[in-house]
Design an enzyme around this catalytic site. Structure first.
Site, short mmCIF file in Angstrom:
data_model
loop_
_atom_site.label_atom_id
_atom_site.label_comp_id
_atom_site.label_asym_id
_atom_site.label_seq_id
_atom_site.Cartn_x
_atom_site.Cartn_y
_atom_site.Cartn_z
N ASP A 24 0.84 -1.20 0.00
CA ASP A 24 0.00 0.00 0.00
C ASP A 24 0.88 1.25 0.00
O ASP A 24 2.07 1.18 0.30
CB ASP A 24 -0.97 0.00 1.19
CG ASP A 24 -0.36 -0.52 2.46
OD1 ASP A 24 -1.03 -1.21 3.23
OD2 ASP A 24 0.85 -0.23 2.70
N ASP A 31 1.38 5.01 1.46
CA ASP A 31 0.98 5.93 2.52
C ASP A 31 1.58 7.30 2.28
O ASP A 31 2.73 7.43 1.85
CB ASP A 31 1.46 5.40 3.88
CG ASP A 31 0.77 4.09 4.24
OD1 ASP A 31 -0.38 3.90 3.82
OD2 ASP A 31 1.39 3.26 4.92
N ASP A 64 9.70 3.33 13.23
CA ASP A 64 10.44 2.24 13.88
C ASP A 64 11.85 2.03 13.32
O ASP A 64 12.83 2.19 14.04
CB ASP A 64 9.62 0.93 13.88
CG ASP A 64 9.00 0.59 12.53
OD1 ASP A 64 9.29 1.28 11.53
OD2 ASP A 64 8.24 -0.40 12.46
#
Ligand code: ATP
Ligand code: MG
Length: 464
Positions: free
Chosen positions: A87, A89, A166
């Protein structure tokens, strides 16, 4: 896709916590942030032709409205590797309300941290406003006693947004203004070297969100990257923090871990770091027991088959693999129930209920998955007694195919009679009259009912 922080916040909001005045690691990161490294268009390989059309529309529209707009996260990382992203983003300095005003097809989701979803038929582009470190007491991130982030909902700058992510390779931004890549955290260098590395101080980042330990494994395996040694060390000690993660979140992770085509390596690495036991404690117990030959081979083969099916483009039923993880626990408990005098079918039903009830404390799978697992397990002993109309009844069961595959897997790995599995293979492939003959011949030549021998058990072990 839901935003990661929204996931953390929503699933932890009920936890009784001690609020901290500020999150030092984030402040530290913030002050450590210098200017970003900019990789101009000729210095990287991402071309607009590889980018989802709808994502490009969103980026261009935001730009024409005067906002900053970037692709970020997994899509940039995967495009750099020449892979097709799952996907796309978008991150922007526009607030969700401003995004909504720029698009007719936009809805705002999330209560605490609001995100904009721009919808194009069945496609959806998630647009997140840059997240900040939170400079005032009200919006400062909140953590619990272990350092886990509970609330984290202020807007910020691009630099702040980057350091809250992260891994370095997940914090690269593709700028629609000049098609450059903006890198605040050394992600490009790690990407080139094939290294997975947490942003900031590893122990603090794991404490903030222990699921990052599992994500580290997932990305290392999926990308074929090596783990930075400083990010590896703390895991052995901090793995136990996963015990406090909501089971629904771990279930989401488990699906990504085991059903993305890298189940074998992921499983090995999770076990190496001592993480697997927090996902499937019952499986870990049977794997570490002395008599572990069968479960080990059985689970290994089930993982291998899952990956192979993905290579072949076949569909994957999530319950199947998870039912192999728990089979040893179920059959051991069922045999204990039988020894204590319960009829076989009830013994299996009760064993299944017990094992599922325990497992959903760790990975909360939906009810229908549990039902499918039960069917597959309950059919295993029923494969043995095939006389009269029994074999025909079994054949017409909606979960017959899965239960048969399960039996074959057991037989291949030493947990069931090979002759029994072969009988069922043949039974499905012959005419009805031949099937009747096969059933009639059973009394004379069929394989004997066979149970694995177990230690005697005491009545108190029986689940009621
Ligand atoms: P995938 O291809 O598997 O979707 P992804 O990198 O897109 O990989 P997501 O879970 O979709 O992973 O998350 C999108 C981005 O959000 C990540 O790239 C990362 O920047 C950030 N992110 C996700 N989870 C966390 C987390 N637990 N802590 C910090 N940042 C996170
Ligand atoms: Mg993603």
């Amino acid at each position: 896709m839901l935003s990661f922080f929204k996931k953390i916040i929503n699933k932890t909001s009920s936890i009784n916590s001690v609020e901290v005045a500020s999150a030092p690691e984030i402040q530290e990161n913030k002050s450590a942030v210098g200017g970003p490294k900019i990789y101009t268009r000729p210095e990287h390989n991402i071309s607009r032709s590889q980018i989802n059309k709808n994502a490009l529309k969103v980026l261009y529209r935001l730009k024409s409205e005067g906002y900053d707009a970037y692709l970020v996260g997994g899509c940039v990382r995967d495009l750099l590797l020449g892979r097709e992203p799952k996907d796309f983003d978008v991150a922007t300095n526009a607030s969700p309300e401003q995004v909504k005003r720029a698009f007719r097809n936009c809805r705002i989701v999330g209560r605490r941290f609001r995100l904009a979803h721009v919808v194009f038929g069945r496609d959806m582009i998630e647009v997140a406003t840059f997240r900040g470190a939170g400079d005032n007491a009200k919006s400062a991130p909140k953590a619990d006693q272990e350092g886990r982030l509970l609330r984290d909902n202020s807007y910020g700058t691009l630099a702040e947004d980057a350091v809250r992510r992260d891994f370095t390779v997940n914090a690269l931004y593709y700028n629609i203004k000049d098609f450059s890549i903006v890198d605040y955290v050394g992600g490009m260098e790690d990407h080139k070297a094939g290294v997975i590395r947490l942003i900031g101080e590893p122990e603090l980042r794991y404490r903030e969100d222990p699921v990052r330990m599992i994500r580290l494994v997932r990305f290392a395996v999926k990308l074929g990257f090596t783990v930075n040694p400083d990010c590896e060390k703390p895991i052995f000690e901090l793995a136990e923090l996963l015990a406090n993660i909501p089971a629904a979140r771990l279930q989401d992770e488990a699906l990504k871990l085991f059903l993305s085509g890298y189940a074998v390596q992921t499983y090995e690495m999770l076990r190496h770091y001592g993480l697997f036991q927090y996902l499937y404690p019952a499986a870990e117990k049977s794997l570490s027991s002395e008599d572990n030959g069968f479960p080990k081979m059985f689970i290994a083969k089930a993982l291998e088959n899952t990956d192979q099916r993905i290579v072949e483009g076949k569909s994957i039923a999530p319950y199947f693999l998870f039912s192999t993880f728990l089979w040893d626990a179920v059959s051991t408990q069922a045999e204990a129930n039988i020894t204590a005098g319960l009829p076989e079918s009830i013994a299996y039903q009760q064993a299944a209920s017990k094992v599922i009830a325990e497992q959903v404390q760790h990975t909360a799978f939906p009810k229908y998955i549990g039902m499918a697992m039960r069917d597959v397990w309950a059919m295993q002993p029923r494969f043995i007694a095939r006389g009269g109309s029994k074999a025909f009844r079994l054949l017409s069961h909606p979960k017959f195919r899965a239960a048969y595959d399960f039996l074959v897997l057991r037989a291949e790995t030493g947990g069931a009679d090979k002759a029994l599995a072969d009988w069922w293979t043949e039974f499905q492939n012959v005419s009805e009259s031949e099937q009747k003959n096969m059933v009639a011949n059973l009394k004379r030549s069929g394989p004997k009912k066979r149970r694995r021998r177990r230690k005697p058990i005491v009545k108190s072990q029986i689940d009621d």
